[in-house]
Motif scaffolding. Structure first.
Motif, PDB file in Angstrom:
ATOM      1  N   ARG A  38      -7.735   3.411   3.377  1.00 25.47           N
ATOM      2  CA  ARG A  38      -6.356   3.853   3.197  1.00 25.47           C
ATOM      3  C   ARG A  38      -5.335   2.725   3.326  1.00 25.47           C
ATOM      4  N   THR A  39      -5.792   1.482   3.334  1.00 23.38           N
ATOM      5  CA  THR A  39      -4.867   0.353   3.375  1.00 23.38           C
ATOM      6  C   THR A  39      -4.420   0.021   1.966  1.00 23.38           C
ATOM      7  N   SER A  40      -3.115   0.123   1.731  1.00 23.27           N
ATOM      8  CA  SER A  40      -2.583  -0.282   0.431  1.00 23.27           C
ATOM      9  C   SER A  40      -2.059  -1.706   0.544  1.00 23.27           C
ATOM     10  N   VAL A  41      -1.916  -2.351  -0.592  1.00 29.04           N
ATOM     11  CA  VAL A  41      -1.425  -3.722  -0.628  1.00 29.04           C
ATOM     12  C   VAL A  41      -0.047  -3.714  -1.269  1.00 29.04           C
ATOM     13  N   CYS A  42       0.918  -4.224  -0.552  1.00 27.38           N
ATOM     14  CA  CYS A  42       2.274  -4.339  -1.077  1.00 27.38           C
ATOM     15  C   CYS A  42       2.945  -5.506  -0.359  1.00 27.38           C
ATOM     16  N   THR A  43       4.221  -5.637  -0.508  1.00 28.32           N
ATOM     17  CA  THR A  43       4.940  -6.686   0.187  1.00 28.32           C
ATOM     18  C   THR A  43       6.039  -6.058   1.014  1.00 28.32           C
ATOM     19  N   ASP A  44       6.263  -6.600   2.181  1.00 27.95           N
ATOM     20  CA  ASP A  44       7.406  -6.142   2.978  1.00 27.95           C
ATOM     21  C   ASP A  44       8.451  -7.248   3.069  1.00 27.95           C
ATOM     22  N   LEU A  66      -5.712 -11.208  -4.736  1.00 30.81           N
ATOM     23  CA  LEU A  66      -6.652 -11.378  -5.850  1.00 30.81           C
ATOM     24  C   LEU A  66      -7.415 -12.697  -5.769  1.00 30.81           C
ATOM     25  N   GLY A  67      -6.715 -13.766  -5.442  1.00 27.33           N
ATOM     26  CA  GLY A  67      -7.366 -15.069  -5.382  1.00 27.33           C
ATOM     27  C   GLY A  67      -8.232 -15.248  -4.150  1.00 27.33           C
ATOM     28  N   ASP A  77     -13.708  -5.826  -3.984  1.00 26.14           N
ATOM     29  CA  ASP A  77     -14.010  -6.049  -5.390  1.00 26.14           C
ATOM     30  C   ASP A  77     -12.716  -5.856  -6.174  1.00 26.14           C
ATOM     31  N   LEU A  78     -12.688  -6.320  -7.415  1.00 25.83           N
ATOM     32  CA  LEU A  78     -11.462  -6.287  -8.200  1.00 25.83           C
ATOM     33  C   LEU A  78     -10.912  -4.874  -8.408  1.00 25.83           C
ATOM     34  N   PRO A  79     -11.728  -3.888  -8.793  1.00 26.94           N
ATOM     35  CA  PRO A  79     -11.171  -2.542  -8.975  1.00 26.94           C
ATOM     36  C   PRO A  79     -10.545  -1.970  -7.696  1.00 26.94           C
ATOM     37  N   THR A  80     -11.159  -2.216  -6.554  1.00 31.52           N
ATOM     38  CA  THR A  80     -10.607  -1.718  -5.292  1.00 31.52           C
ATOM     39  C   THR A  80      -9.285  -2.392  -4.984  1.00 31.52           C
ATOM     40  N   ALA A  81      -9.219  -3.706  -5.179  1.00 30.64           N
ATOM     41  CA  ALA A  81      -7.968  -4.431  -4.919  1.00 30.64           C
ATOM     42  C   ALA A  81      -6.851  -3.929  -5.821  1.00 30.64           C
ATOM     43  N   ILE A  82      -7.140  -3.760  -7.101  1.00 30.63           N
ATOM     44  CA  ILE A  82      -6.126  -3.275  -8.045  1.00 30.63           C
ATOM     45  C   ILE A  82      -5.660  -1.877  -7.640  1.00 30.63           C
ATOM     46  N   HIS A  83      -6.585  -1.019  -7.248  1.00 33.55           N
ATOM     47  CA  HIS A  83      -6.208   0.330  -6.806  1.00 33.55           C
ATOM     48  C   HIS A  83      -5.313   0.274  -5.567  1.00 33.55           C
ATOM     49  N   LYS A  84      -5.629  -0.604  -4.630  1.00 32.72           N
ATOM     50  CA  LYS A  84      -4.818  -0.725  -3.414  1.00 32.72           C
ATOM     51  C   LYS A  84      -3.400  -1.216  -3.735  1.00 32.72           C
ATOM     52  N   THR A  86      -1.836  -0.568  -6.695  1.00 32.58           N
ATOM     53  CA  THR A  86      -1.182   0.282  -7.695  1.00 32.58           C
ATOM     54  C   THR A  86      -1.278   1.754  -7.330  1.00 32.58           C
ATOM     55  N   GLY A  87      -2.392   2.392  -7.647  1.00 31.84           N
ATOM     56  CA  GLY A  87      -2.548   3.833  -7.448  1.00 31.84           C
ATOM     57  C   GLY A  87      -2.412   4.277  -6.009  1.00 31.84           C
ATOM     58  N   LEU A  88      -3.055   3.584  -5.091  1.00 31.08           N
ATOM     59  CA  LEU A  88      -2.952   3.974  -3.685  1.00 31.08           C
ATOM     60  C   LEU A  88      -1.531   3.792  -3.167  1.00 31.08           C
ATOM     61  N   THR A  89      -0.903   2.703  -3.547  1.00 29.37           N
ATOM     62  CA  THR A  89       0.480   2.463  -3.121  1.00 29.37           C
ATOM     63  C   THR A  89       1.405   3.544  -3.680  1.00 29.37           C
ATOM     64  N   ALA A  90       1.238   3.887  -4.951  1.00 30.02           N
ATOM     65  CA  ALA A  90       2.051   4.957  -5.545  1.00 30.02           C
ATOM     66  C   ALA A  90       1.818   6.275  -4.814  1.00 30.02           C
ATOM     67  N   GLU A  91       0.572   6.547  -4.455  1.00 28.74           N
ATOM     68  CA  GLU A  91       0.258   7.774  -3.718  1.00 28.74           C
ATOM     69  C   GLU A  91       0.928   7.774  -2.341  1.00 28.74           C
ATOM     70  N   VAL A  92       0.826   6.674  -1.630  1.00 25.01           N
ATOM     71  CA  VAL A  92       1.420   6.573  -0.291  1.00 25.01           C
ATOM     72  C   VAL A  92       2.926   6.808  -0.346  1.00 25.01           C
ATOM     73  N   PHE A  93       3.587   6.257  -1.373  1.00 25.17           N
ATOM     74  CA  PHE A  93       5.038   6.398  -1.491  1.00 25.17           C
ATOM     75  C   PHE A  93       5.461   7.653  -2.252  1.00 25.17           C
ATOM     76  N   GLY A  94       4.494   8.487  -2.656  1.00 25.33           N
ATOM     77  CA  GLY A  94       4.811   9.744  -3.319  1.00 25.33           C
ATOM     78  C   GLY A  94       5.405   9.583  -4.702  1.00 25.33           C
ATOM     79  N   VAL A  95       4.907   8.600  -5.461  1.00 17.74           N
ATOM     80  CA  VAL A  95       5.398   8.367  -6.816  1.00 17.74           C
ATOM     81  C   VAL A  95       4.333   8.890  -7.787  1.00 17.74           C
ATOM     82  N   PRO A  96       4.549  10.078  -8.359  1.00 17.40           N
ATOM     83  CA  PRO A  96       3.520  10.650  -9.240  1.00 17.40           C
ATOM     84  C   PRO A  96       3.439   9.927 -10.579  1.00 17.40           C
ATOM     85  N   ASP A  97       2.273  10.011 -11.192  1.00 18.13           N
ATOM     86  CA  ASP A  97       2.039   9.455 -12.529  1.00 18.13           C
ATOM     87  C   ASP A  97       2.285   7.960 -12.621  1.00 18.13           C
ATOM     88  N   ARG A  98       2.054   7.249 -11.575  1.00 17.44           N
ATOM     89  CA  ARG A  98       2.206   5.790 -11.591  1.00 17.44           C
ATOM     90  C   ARG A  98       0.990   5.167 -10.902  1.00 17.44           C
TER      91      ARG A  98
END
Length: 135
Positions: A38-44, A66-67, A77-84, A86-98
């Motif tokens: 459940r750890t998403s990747v973003c910037t603070d 990524l690097g 792995d790359l798919p997990t990192a991309i999900h963390k 994008t999709g997981l971050t959008a889910e955490v912040f309640g942004v549907p369809d992103r």
């Protein structure tokens, strides 16, 4: 001045607009947290419009993950990192369809052998750059 007095002085003279960069994370802890489902990747990092020098992670968080943690260390792995990122971050912040790829959507491809984070601490607004390949 005592440390507390320095802090109060800075807050008063800078109208409470003081930012801090702290380098206290242990690399093993970062890797453990990144592996958690459940750890998403973003910037603070704070937006540059607030003045001062932003933290390097404002520009370099995604290339760093990524690097360093995908390509170099194999923490994700790359798919997990991309999900963390994008999709997981959008889910955490309640942004549907992103934050997800679906058939017929445009895609941006990542060159895993070229991407790296070179966001310098002294000049973080340079951002992350892809190295120029020889040949």
């Amino acid at each position: 001045m005592a440390p507390f007095e320095v802090i109060v002085h800075l807050l008063r003279t800078e109208d409470l607009q003081v930012h801090m960069v702290d380098f206290s994370m242990d690399e093993r802890d970062v890797e453990t947290v990144l592996r958690a489902p459940r750890t998403s990747v973003c910037t603070d990092g704070l937006a540059i419009g607030l003045g001062g020098k932003p933290h390097p992670r404002l520009y370099g968080s995604f290339p760093r993950v990524l690097g360093r943690y995908v390509r170099e260390r194999g923490v994700l792995d790359l798919p997990t990192a991309i999900h963390k990122m994008t999709g997981l971050t959008a889910e955490v912040f309640g942004v549907p369809d992103r934050g997800r790829l679906a058939p017929a959507w445009s895609r941006t491809w990542w060159h895993s052998t070229r991407q790296r984070s070179v966001t310098p601490r002294r000049t973080p607004t340079r951002g992350a750059r892809r190295p120029v390949s020889a040949g």
